[in-house]
Write an enzyme that holds these catalytic residues in place. Structure first.
Site, PDB file in Angstrom:
ATOM      1  N   HIS A  31      49.558  27.510  25.906  1.00 10.91           N
ATOM      2  CA  HIS A  31      48.276  27.692  26.596  1.00 10.91           C
ATOM      3  C   HIS A  31      47.978  29.184  26.670  1.00 10.91           C
ATOM      4  CE1 HIS A  31      46.080  27.813  30.744  1.00 10.91           C
ATOM      5  NE2 HIS A  31      45.227  27.955  29.730  1.00 10.91           N
TER       6      HIS A  31
ATOM      7  N   HIS B  91      44.542  31.986  25.742  1.00  9.42           N
ATOM      8  CA  HIS B  91      43.176  32.168  25.257  1.00  9.42           C
ATOM      9  C   HIS B  91      43.140  33.336  24.273  1.00  9.42           C
ATOM     10  CE1 HIS B  91      41.727  29.345  28.293  1.00  9.42           C
ATOM     11  NE2 HIS B  91      42.560  29.935  29.129  1.00  9.42           N
TER      12      HIS B  91
ATOM     13  N   ASN C 292      36.733  36.474  35.910  1.00  7.99           N
ATOM     14  CA  ASN C 292      35.932  36.456  34.678  1.00  7.99           C
ATOM     15  C   ASN C 292      35.381  37.836  34.350  1.00  7.99           C
ATOM     16  OD1 ASN C 292      36.230  33.764  33.955  1.00  7.99           O
ATOM     17  ND2 ASN C 292      34.527  33.078  35.237  1.00  7.99           N
TER      18      ASN C 292
ATOM     19  N   LYS D 252      36.876  40.512  34.696  1.00  7.22           N
ATOM     20  CA  LYS D 252      37.963  41.330  34.161  1.00  7.22           C
ATOM     21  C   LYS D 252      38.006  41.300  32.631  1.00  7.22           C
ATOM     22  CE  LYS D 252      39.954  42.865  37.957  1.00  7.22           C
ATOM     23  NZ  LYS D 252      40.148  44.301  38.242  1.00  7.22           N
ATOM     24  N   TYR D 253      37.269  40.390  32.017  1.00 10.52           N
ATOM     25  CA  TYR D 253      37.197  40.360  30.556  1.00 10.52           C
ATOM     26  C   TYR D 253      36.331  41.497  30.008  1.00 10.52           C
ATOM     27  CZ  TYR D 253      39.492  35.829  29.874  1.00 10.52           C
ATOM     28  OH  TYR D 253      40.405  34.807  29.814  1.00 10.52           O
TER      29      TYR D 253
ATOM     30  N   HIS E 229      42.337  21.863  30.579  1.00 13.16           N
ATOM     31  CA  HIS E 229      42.790  22.439  31.840  1.00 13.16           C
ATOM     32  C   HIS E 229      42.620  21.368  32.910  1.00 13.16           C
ATOM     33  CE1 HIS E 229      42.670  26.115  29.630  1.00 13.16           C
ATOM     34  NE2 HIS E 229      42.809  26.898  30.684  1.00 13.16           N
TER      35      HIS E 229
ATOM     36  N   GLU F 125      44.516  22.668  38.144  1.00 11.32           N
ATOM     37  CA  GLU F 125      44.753  24.043  38.578  1.00 11.32           C
ATOM     38  C   GLU F 125      44.241  24.242  40.006  1.00 11.32           C
ATOM     39  OE1 GLU F 125      44.063  28.612  36.942  1.00 11.32           O
ATOM     40  OE2 GLU F 125      42.713  27.016  36.267  1.00 11.32           O
TER      41      GLU F 125
ATOM     42  N   HIS G 210      48.303  23.604  33.408  1.00 10.74           N
ATOM     43  CA  HIS G 210      48.435  23.926  34.834  1.00 10.74           C
ATOM     44  C   HIS G 210      49.089  22.791  35.621  1.00 10.74           C
ATOM     45  CE1 HIS G 210      46.526  27.759  34.445  1.00 10.74           C
ATOM     46  NE2 HIS G 210      45.423  27.230  33.956  1.00 10.74           N
TER      47      HIS G 210
ATOM     48  N   PRO H  20      47.426  36.975  28.630  1.00  7.23           N
ATOM     49  CA  PRO H  20      48.259  38.194  28.651  1.00  7.23           C
ATOM     50  C   PRO H  20      47.468  39.456  28.974  1.00  7.23           C
ATOM     51  CG  PRO H  20      48.859  36.825  26.783  1.00  7.23           C
ATOM     52  CD  PRO H  20      47.625  36.201  27.387  1.00  7.23           C
TER      53      PRO H  20
END
Length: 740
Positions: free
Chosen positions: A290, A292, A364, A366-367, A560, A563, A582, A639
């Site tokens: 898992h 992205h 989100n 943070k992307y 997903h 979670e 999750h 990561p």
């Protein structure tokens, strides 16, 4: 308190939830004892076995009348399954219960609970078979035995053929590398089928005349009313008080039994691992199940890539302003008043911190490097002004790191949004144009649940448009590969579909008989989670049968799930998905957690991700799931936001091992689970795990490849068989009671 054993070794008596610890100065003595155990085990394997390693026969409980024929068949099946390839079964200390009525609840509650759990397993088996997903053979054998005696009716999978227990020399541990063009594939001729949406699900017809006459090809088409009946039944089961008590006690029993197993066999497992040449945790296969793709690199890697691109390609045209004027890379950064020297990890600000806990909106954001969505568009998108050039380069660098590590693999998620029908072609073109491929990587396609966003921007009129944009290109390329040649080539490396978004969002409605069909879902509200999953599953069922008929690879549903949000999400995941990501909420729903154990449903868990978003690390249920025998694996999720090192998956394992005191055997078990859960082909898994990996128990384990002792594998298999036998016997009591 100190205790001296017969070998003269002193042990500190500790709390019952801790594993035995040995002082450093006694390490040599411990090693010597492990060698003695190893030698003794090898001698015992040559000796004549008595009833499967000395397991005593279970005493019959005389408190209930039962179907003796069925009970006898279950006993024989349990013995046969446990003693399969008996010459491979290791000698170790086993824990057995002498009586059948060992559930800790009233006998009447046990009967009802067993029948309910078996009914739930049959529901899952029905939907799994329809979608051509997998179902555990051991569980299927017990259900099939009950079906033979008329206790239930189900649909059961055929058993896959197995290879021989080959040596590494005969069957190499490394899968053959791909030679030539990985995207080269023969384009089959069209079969000229027609298809259309009927109540949100694609129906396939042999030709136009059959479509006019409403005569679809006789493939299974999921029935919405049947789904509602099964969904309501599952909802009733998870809220049933006696059943919750029963499942909770069984889960507690599994935890305690594993602790006893570790007390008795920890040294034997360690000795078995030391007997294997060359193999250890670092050189067994492990898959990041898992992760992205847009955050597959760590933030230091992305920082270096951006700096290098700024220095090497400052004149490259990378985007277009709202007024249509093109911008070069150096102009973008000049507008931001940032130089390559100024950039740092802190300035990128892409790492999750305490501010993101329970704030998915902040996560989100943070992307966006430096908080700028324009930089995200340039560097980590596949569909942009540069055709995803920079994102392809950085992903290929990450793939190169995986290949260098040799024993690590990953399944990266790429996005299809459902806003337009050309998204699939653009994604396939990106992969093929930039040669984004590695033998260590497979793709999953994630579909964000963003109907409300698209509807508010007037991009779609109803929910069925999203389904059309997602599935019509897949049916077209299956019908005629020449209609989308690049997509046909790309799909050879795609293993499944995922559904992603913030599960903690409040759902405005439940998915029930009053819910509008996709063509009539025109409101501004987002459909509930189960609505998305059902229609993805239903269309995937038809697509898989179509692709199997054509000889193409099929896809699985791996959303997903669990979670955050409602436990109802887990019901949908249990019924319809191959495995999930999750699964945190299972800790609050003992009935579903026990069913996930019995059905061996894969759960890809990401403790570091959860720690920053929804659940503190020390509260994560992964070690509890693992001890009980659930099919769990470790994964990284993002990561870019959560990890610091070049090998994020190893970082995930190392932190888990330190915090939860996992043994080498525990980590190897997690690694093997990750390979089994992954979408890599059967042939590749035969190389990584051994040609018999699909067999249950010790017969399916090759310690020379997995580094998992046969003792651990035998324990897991025997425990599952005993749980299933207990349920089947209890259900047989219920059957007799009804007859009387």
């Amino acid at each position: 308190m100190e205790r001296i054993d017969e070998n003269g070794i002193s042990h500190d008596v500790m709390a019952p939830f801790e594993l035995p610890q040995y002082p450093i100065e006694e390490k040599q003595t411990r090693t010597q004892i492990e060698r003695q155990i190893s030698q003794s085990s090898r001698m015992n394997e040559k000796a004549t076995h008595t009833h499967h390693g000395g397991i005593p026969q279970k005493r019959k409980c005389g408190l209930l009348r039962e179907d003796r024929n069925l009970s006898s068949s279950i006993d024989k099946l349990t013995e046969a399954v446990e003693q399969e390839d008996d010459d491979l079964t290791p000698q170790f200390q086993r824990v057995t219960i002498s009586r059948d009525d060992n559930t800790g609840v009233a006998l009447e509650d046990t009967k009802i609970a067993a029948k309910s759990l078996i009914q739930a397993l049959l529901i899952r088996e029905k939907y799994v078979a329809m979608a051509l997903h997998s179902f555990p053979k051991t569980t299927a054998k017990f259900l099939h035995k009950m079906e033979e005696h008329g206790a239930l009716t189900g649909v059961f999978h055929e058993e896959r053929e197995h290879g021989s227990k080959s040596s590494i020399a005969e069957h190499p541990i490394h899968a053959p590398t791909t030679d030539g063009d990985p995207f080269h594939v023969e384009l089959e001729d069209s079969v000229s089928c027609s298809f259309k949406f009927v109540n949100g699900v694609v129906h396939v017809y042999k030709d136009e005349s059959h479509m006019t006459g409403n005569e679809p090809i006789e493939w299974p088409y999921p029935d919405l009313n049947t789904f509602f009946i099964d969904q309501n039944l599952m909802t009733a089961l998870i809220s049933d008080g006696p059943l919750k008590t029963f499942c909770y006690l069984r889960l507690q029993y599994l935890s305690s039994r594993f602790q006893l197993h570790m007390y008795l066999n920890d040294m034997r497992e360690s000795a078995a691992q030391k007997d294997v040449s060359h193999r250890d945790f670092y050189n067994i296969r492990k898959v990041d199940t898992h992760v992205h793709a847009s955050s597959a690199m760590n933030h230091k890697h992305l920082l270096r890539f951006i700096k290098r691109t700024m220095k090497c390609e400052p004149e490259a045209i990378v985007c277009r302003q709202n007024d249509g004027q093109e911008m070069k890379l150096h102009q973008v950064f000049e507008e931001l008043n940032v130089t390559a020297y100024d950039l740092s990890v802190d300035m990128l600000d892409m790492h999750a911190d305490r501010k993101t806990f329970h704030r998915f909106d902040r996560f989100n954001s943070k992307y966006n490097p430096i908080g700028e969505s324009r930089l995200r568009e340039i560097f980590i998108k596949t569909d942009n002004f540069t055709d995803g050039k920079y994102f392809a380069h950085v992903i290929k660098e990450v793939m190169s790191d995986l290949e260098e590590s040799k024993y690590q693999a990953a399944e990266y998620r790429l996005s299809i949004y459902g806003r337009s029908r050309d998204e699939w072609d653009k994604l396939a073109k990106w992969a093929i144009k930039h040669r984004v491929y590695s033998d260590n990587v497979r793709w999953l396609i994630q579909i964000p649940r963003l109907y409300d966003v698209y509807k508010s921007k007037k991009l779609v009129k109803n929910f069925e448009e999203i389904l059309e944009n997602i599935f019509v290109p897949l049916f077209e390329v299956t019908n005629d590969p020449k209609s989308h040649p690049e997509l046909h080539a790309f799909l050879q490396h795609v293993t499944g579909l995922d559904s992603v978004d913030d599960e903690s969002k409040q759902e405005s409605a439940n998915f029930d008989r009053n819910s509008a069909l996709p063509a009539f879902w025109t409101s501004e509200d987002n459909p509930p989670y189960s609505y998305y999953i059902y229609y993805m599953y239903a269309n995937l069922v038809v697509l898989n049968h179509f692709r199997r008929e054509r000889g193409f690879n099929t896809l699985v549903l791996r959303p997903h799930c669990g979670e955050a949000g409602s436990a109802h999400h887990l019901i949908t995941g249990f019924m319809l998905s191959e495995n999930i990501s999750h699964g945190l909420l299972l800790r609050k729903v003992p009935v579903l957690q026990y069913l996930f154990y019995l059905a061996k449903i894969g759960i890809a868990m990401s403790p570091l991700s959860n720690n920053s978003l929804f659940l503190n690390y020390h509260k994560n249920p992964l070690p509890e799931y693992l001890a009980r025998g659930l099919n769990v694996s470790l994964s990284t999720d993002d990561p870019l936001q959560f990890h610091y090192t070049k090998e994020p998956l190893i970082e995930e394992y190392s932190i888990a091992a330190q915090v939860w005191k996992l043994t080498s055997c525990d980590m190897c078990e997690l690694a093997r689970n990750s390979v089994v859960q992954s979408g890599f082909s059967h042939k590749v898994k035969c190389n990584w795990l051994g040609p018999n990996y699909t067999r249950d128990g010790v017969a399916g384990n090759d310690i020379c490849r997995t580094n998992i002792p046969d003792i651990r594998v035998a324990y897991r298999h025997e425990t599952l068989c005993e749980e299933l036998a207990m349920l089947c016997k209890a259900a047989s009591y219920e059957k007799i009671s009804q007859e009387q």
